[in-house]
Enzyme design. Structure first.
Site, PDB file in Angstrom:
ATOM      1  N   ARG A 126     -20.715   6.636  75.106  1.00  0.00           N
ATOM      2  CA  ARG A 126     -21.633   6.442  74.397  1.00  0.00           C
ATOM      3  C   ARG A 126     -20.572   5.901  73.835  1.00  0.00           C
ATOM      4  O   ARG A 126     -21.186   3.940  73.475  1.00  0.00           O
ATOM      5  CB  ARG A 126     -22.968   6.848  74.241  1.00  0.00           C
ATOM      6  CG  ARG A 126     -24.136   5.890  73.691  1.00  0.00           C
ATOM      7  CD  ARG A 126     -24.022   4.404  74.220  1.00  0.00           C
ATOM      8  NE  ARG A 126     -24.394   4.432  75.692  1.00  0.00           N
ATOM      9  CZ  ARG A 126     -24.175   3.907  76.901  1.00  0.00           C
ATOM     10  NH1 ARG A 126     -24.190   2.620  76.717  1.00  0.00           N
ATOM     11  NH2 ARG A 126     -24.966   4.125  77.687  1.00  0.00           N
TER      12      ARG A 126
ATOM     13  N   LYS B  81     -20.160 -14.637  61.487  1.00  0.00           N
ATOM     14  CA  LYS B  81     -21.825 -13.658  62.174  1.00  0.00           C
ATOM     15  C   LYS B  81     -21.392 -13.077  62.868  1.00  0.00           C
ATOM     16  O   LYS B  81     -21.455 -13.233  63.772  1.00  0.00           O
ATOM     17  CB  LYS B  81     -22.801 -15.253  62.290  1.00  0.00           C
ATOM     18  CG  LYS B  81     -22.751 -16.253  61.361  1.00  0.00           C
ATOM     19  CD  LYS B  81     -23.780 -17.828  62.226  1.00  0.00           C
ATOM     20  CE  LYS B  81     -24.052 -18.651  61.255  1.00  0.00           C
ATOM     21  NZ  LYS B  81     -24.256 -20.000  61.778  1.00  0.00           N
TER      22      LYS B  81
ATOM     23  N   LYS C  54     -18.569 -24.160  50.188  1.00  0.00           N
ATOM     24  CA  LYS C  54     -19.645 -24.426  50.897  1.00  0.00           C
ATOM     25  C   LYS C  54     -20.755 -24.967  50.631  1.00  0.00           C
ATOM     26  O   LYS C  54     -20.344 -25.088  48.974  1.00  0.00           O
ATOM     27  CB  LYS C  54     -20.551 -23.090  51.915  1.00  0.00           C
ATOM     28  CG  LYS C  54     -19.680 -22.039  53.128  1.00  0.00           C
ATOM     29  CD  LYS C  54     -20.282 -21.891  54.076  1.00  0.00           C
ATOM     30  CE  LYS C  54     -20.464 -22.818  55.081  1.00  0.00           C
ATOM     31  NZ  LYS C  54     -20.960 -21.897  56.120  1.00  0.00           N
TER      32      LYS C  54
ATOM     33  N   GLU D 211     -16.573 -27.894  53.051  1.00  0.00           N
ATOM     34  CA  GLU D 211     -17.983 -28.369  53.701  1.00  0.00           C
ATOM     35  C   GLU D 211     -18.267 -29.577  52.741  1.00  0.00           C
ATOM     36  O   GLU D 211     -18.765 -29.621  52.133  1.00  0.00           O
ATOM     37  CB  GLU D 211     -19.033 -27.323  53.697  1.00  0.00           C
ATOM     38  CG  GLU D 211     -19.847 -28.015  54.853  1.00  0.00           C
ATOM     39  CD  GLU D 211     -21.335 -27.035  54.527  1.00  0.00           C
ATOM     40  OE1 GLU D 211     -21.267 -25.848  55.295  1.00  0.00           O
ATOM     41  OE2 GLU D 211     -22.212 -27.122  53.316  1.00  0.00           O
TER      42      GLU D 211
ATOM     43  N   ASP E 234     -20.631 -30.722  58.464  1.00  0.00           N
ATOM     44  CA  ASP E 234     -21.203 -30.074  58.523  1.00  0.00           C
ATOM     45  C   ASP E 234     -22.061 -30.782  58.897  1.00  0.00           C
ATOM     46  O   ASP E 234     -23.069 -31.682  58.927  1.00  0.00           O
ATOM     47  CB  ASP E 234     -21.653 -29.132  57.882  1.00  0.00           C
ATOM     48  CG  ASP E 234     -23.354 -28.682  57.520  1.00  0.00           C
ATOM     49  OD1 ASP E 234     -22.998 -27.539  58.669  1.00  0.00           O
ATOM     50  OD2 ASP E 234     -23.853 -28.427  56.414  1.00  0.00           O
TER      51      ASP E 234
END
Length: 287
Positions: free
Chosen positions: A104, A139, A171, A204, A226
């Site tokens: 697994r 992410k 950012k 950004e 962005d």
């Protein structure tokens, strides 16, 4: 891996495998222990059930090695290969108990990595003929980032920063908390000087006014556009004129990917490569 040396990558992978066995096996695989003799030997094959790009073979070998060094792995199809239903990627021989207890974890890793590599390859193909490269993001699945970013590279993509430690990415929240673009950039540069860090700096921008302020100040290696539209992206590329790398990010889908690439940006970052991927279907069956 880009940015990460082999020693750090190995340590993170070893810790992931140890944790994965701990959560899956606990104090013992009582199903296997109750019905399979300790001296039973056998073999299982990894059967591909869906078209895609294979990724994770090398990590699978490490899973088997760490659980039972006597397991023998015969690789028939290497990482990065195109696969189709009916292909056999590898055959593993050893104690039946070991085959059953590693099945697994190996499948979880290989299905996930192969799904990411397959998705990435689709995006890379979509950009064919342009100068733009597809980037991954942070992410990722907690604990599996190294493996997921490996899969992106196997699929033909490019790794963005691995974490918060190997690049400075200013950012919108950093800019706002720092009191503006100029403060954020100047403090980042001063920090690198004080700490002796050779880190690339990316910032950004949300509009053309911020873009012009960054260009006027300088001191960054890359600018992230962005949530710019393709039309505004094209205009931004003209304004920058190749003075600094440009990355498009935010709300870009597979269908709009090419539109942004044809504007002339260097990179497009795509969170979907890792955060919403379907695993590639495969099974591990007794021979």
């Amino acid at each position: 891996m880009s940015y990460l040396d082999e020693k750090v990558s190995r340590e993170l992978i070893d810790r992931l495998i140890d944790l994965s066995f701990a959560e899956d096996i606990g104090d013992g695989d009582h199903t296997t222990l109750s019905c399979i003799p300790d001296d039973a030997m056998g073999a299982s094959r990894l059967l591909i059930k869906e078209e895609g790009i294979l990724a994770g073979i090398e990590i699978a070998k490490e899973v088997f090695r760490r659980f039972d060094p006597e397991m023998e792995v015969e690789v028939l199809i290497p990482d990065g290969s195109k696969v189709k239903p009916g292909d056999v990627a590898m055959i593993v021989r050893g104690k039946v108990r070991s085959l059953l207890q590693t099945e697994r974890l190996m499948l979880n890793i290989m299905q996930r990595m192969s799904g990411i590599a397959t998705m990435t390859a689709r995006y890379v193909e979509r950009l064919e003929g342009t100068r733009t490269r597809v980037l991954d993001t942070r992410k990722t699945t907690p604990g599996m980032r190294i493996l997921e970013k490996m899969a992106v590279k196997i699929g033909g993509g490019v790794n963005h920063r691995i974490g918060l430690f190997d690049m400075i990415l200013l950012k919108d929240n950093h800019v706002d908390f720092a009191g503006g673009i100029e403060n954020a950039i100047n403090r980042a540069r001063e920090y690198c000087r004080e700490k002796g860090k050779d880190l690339k700096i990316e910032i950004e921008v949300r509009n053309f006014e911020e873009l012009e302020r960054v260009l006027a100040l300088g001191g960054v290696d890359r600018i992230m556009l962005d949530n710019f539209t393709p039309e505004d992206t094209r205009k931004a590329v003209e304004i920058v004129g190749g003075r600094v790398e440009l990355e498009s990010s935010g709300g870009i889908t597979f269908d709009t990917l090419r539109d942004y690439a044809e504007c002339g940006v260097d990179f497009i970052s795509v969170g979907a490569l890792t955060h919403s991927v379907k695993g590639l279907d495969m099974s591990f069956k007794a021979v």
